[in-house]
Design an enzyme around this catalytic site. Sequence first.
Site, mmCIF file in Angstrom:
data_model
loop_
_atom_site.group_PDB
_atom_site.id
_atom_site.type_symbol
_atom_site.label_atom_id
_atom_site.label_comp_id
_atom_site.label_asym_id
_atom_site.label_seq_id
_atom_site.Cartn_x
_atom_site.Cartn_y
_atom_site.Cartn_z
ATOM 1 N N LYS A 140 -9.130 3.085 -2.794
ATOM 2 C CA LYS A 140 -9.481 2.313 -1.610
ATOM 3 C C LYS A 140 -10.913 2.658 -1.191
ATOM 4 O O LYS A 140 -11.293 3.828 -1.129
ATOM 5 C CB LYS A 140 -8.502 2.618 -0.475
ATOM 6 C CG LYS A 140 -8.597 1.688 0.726
ATOM 7 C CD LYS A 140 -7.452 1.949 1.692
ATOM 8 C CE LYS A 140 -7.465 0.991 2.876
ATOM 9 N NZ LYS A 140 -6.324 1.248 3.802
ATOM 10 N N CYS A 176 -5.709 -3.491 2.118
ATOM 11 C CA CYS A 176 -5.495 -3.525 3.568
ATOM 12 C C CYS A 176 -6.791 -3.611 4.381
ATOM 13 O O CYS A 176 -7.362 -4.678 4.523
ATOM 14 C CB CYS A 176 -4.672 -2.312 3.995
ATOM 15 S SG CYS A 176 -3.892 -2.520 5.626
ATOM 16 N N SER A 212 20.891 0.952 33.956
ATOM 17 C CA SER A 212 20.721 1.088 35.406
ATOM 18 C C SER A 212 20.974 -0.187 36.186
ATOM 19 O O SER A 212 21.133 -0.148 37.392
ATOM 20 C CB SER A 212 19.298 1.562 35.703
ATOM 21 O OG SER A 212 18.362 0.527 35.396
ATOM 22 N N GLU A 235 0.831 -1.195 0.000
ATOM 23 C CA GLU A 235 0.000 0.000 0.000
ATOM 24 C C GLU A 235 0.873 1.255 0.000
ATOM 25 O O GLU A 235 1.859 1.333 0.737
ATOM 26 C CB GLU A 235 -0.900 -0.026 1.240
ATOM 27 C CG GLU A 235 -1.915 1.090 1.323
ATOM 28 C CD GLU A 235 -2.858 0.928 2.502
ATOM 29 O OE1 GLU A 235 -3.874 1.627 2.536
ATOM 30 O OE2 GLU A 235 -2.571 0.100 3.391
#
Length: 705
Positions: A114, A175, A360, A45
């Site tokens: 789309k 999609c 840390s 896409e």
Amino acid sequence: MGHLAVLATCSLNQWALDFEGNAERIIESIRIAKEAGASLRVGPELEITGYGCLDHFLEGDTYLHSWEILAKIIAHEDCQDILLDIGMPIGHKNIRYNCRVIAHNKRILLIRPKIYLANDGNYREMRYFTGWGRTKYVEEYYLPRIIMTITGQRKVPFGDAAISTLDTCIAPETCEEMFTPNSPHIGMSLDGIEIMTNSSGSHHELRKLQTRIELMTEATKKCGGIYLYANQQGCDGDRLYYDGSAMIGINGKIVAQGTQFSLQDVEVITATVDLEEVRSFRFAPSRGVQAVQNTPYQRIEVDISISAPSDRAEISLKPTPTIDIRYHSPEEEIALGPACWLWDYLRRCGGVSGYFLPLSGGIDSCATATIVHSMCRLVHEACENGEEQVIKDARRVCGEPEESTWVPRTPQELAGRIFHTCFMGTKNSSADTRARAKELADAIGAYHIDLDMDFLVKAVTDLFSLVTGKRPQFRVHGGTKTENLALQNIQARLRMVLAYLFAQLLPWCRGKQGGLLVLGSANVDECLRGYMTKYDCSSADINPIGGISKTDLKRFISYATAKFNLPILHSFLTAIPTAELEPITSTYVQSDEADMGFTYDELSTFGQLRKNHKLGPWSAFNRLLHEWGDRMSPRAIATKTRNFFYYYAINRHKMTVLTPAYHAEQYSPDDNRFDLRPFLYPPFSWPFRKIEETVAAINAREKMD
């Protein structure tokens, strides 16, 4: 012998607005597809622009450059004699659309906009585009002059249509359309369309691939047909990592699957499919009843064949067999997804020579360091496999000259050149955390420094005392809650200042060019609760674990202990999570979970209820009465619920400066665009009152019983 066709789909590592680079990768994918004998190539896409352009999709330049790049592609000598399905944005009648362009031999056959746009979670397509909305409707599109001179066409069909070849019929969906209840592929299959394509910009989220594959296989399990899925792969400029997994399926079975995580810029997969298998699969009377009632698609006719000539097929082709689908465990996803994202970010960030991490000795910074180690492993493996782009990028990031032949011999050698860690200790730090940090840095090959910053903390507190005449004290020394918190925060914020100082100057100290990107290491649960200092050492350039829960991070560390042969990781798992910002006494050691009033598992639950299930305080309380009622009293559940939403509300402002983090969990509190909620909240007085009334009523009933 049926009608055999070689089809290709791909995953491309595109970069938003990298028009030239994106074009090169598209052309390379077409070249690879043709070499494999494919007659159809499907791309991701919005592959010409990259998916993550965001508000650049509102700019006319983006559309102009897209046409210029398309012209370059369709005119290229390597892009002929193959049917192309290419993604780009297109303006039509002053409306912006997310489109597929179907082309063959310097001619555009169809522009397919789309229909259904993604507009939730990380997606805001309706901000940029308009959905076509008119299924099976086609009108005319007048081409720009730059395309007319190549194709000789003035106008082409624009809309929801199919391509009819001499031997089959093909139609695209895009999609989000696969995720909708009434997906276009249903009507396509009922109309006799045999090859369906899906071009996606689908991002990685832990455990999401299963859903995507289920939807794709379901698309042809009942309806029959051939389904080609293409996807973006990599970080194209934002928090998301697009996780590839290009696939080809037929009649509910997968015959080809690409990688989910990869450092390759171009990955093409092909399969040989038999069109006759689709036809025999669909010969069911009940399907026929529905098919004759289905309204047809307009067909765009083209005089080409998708299947191979019968003489060639008999000699060299046979259908690709079904494969077992590959899934990564969540622990593997954490090891691979953020690592690939970090590499893309590093290689595309100009003037940067590596990463800097305040290490840390706790599990969060440990997980971040281990993900960087995973990145180094992937890069080393790709270099050993001779992947030219990775080798080129590795040399450039490490400051090697263009004529260099250097490649990293081990992941540790690479880490020693690009990964810098620092333990920033105070008198509140324990010897155990200091030792763990150094041992981990040594094991993964990081360039490690160890410092004490008490004199710096003292200088700041002395300044405050000089100006105000007051000296704040820790709680264990008789100070108030306000004093105690201020003294903790100054340590955390000074670490951020030191992190950026060392990130800028450490390469210079080592005779290298460029600076370092500072990595953050706050997990999604601590961000959700606000258990972090604003502008402390969690404020960084990017954060690979900011969207990952503490629970998943612990599982990842357990996995990496054996997978990466790092036994030191076990000591991080067994250590009590602590910020080490308060003095350690014989009776007190600061504990994160005690400070927060929640276990990390409880925070994950609240995060899922708030975001995934869309529950406010009242509904969350009622849900937890059922889920936690067997181990916790109504009063305790009410207290947990009130405290969570209280601390969430008062700390929400911290999300406005949250370090951009790799997106991995559906309940990420990132307020940039995934979790759009206010950062100034009123008291939750009404739902809190209802919760209290419910607890009182339950207690009253229990007394009566």
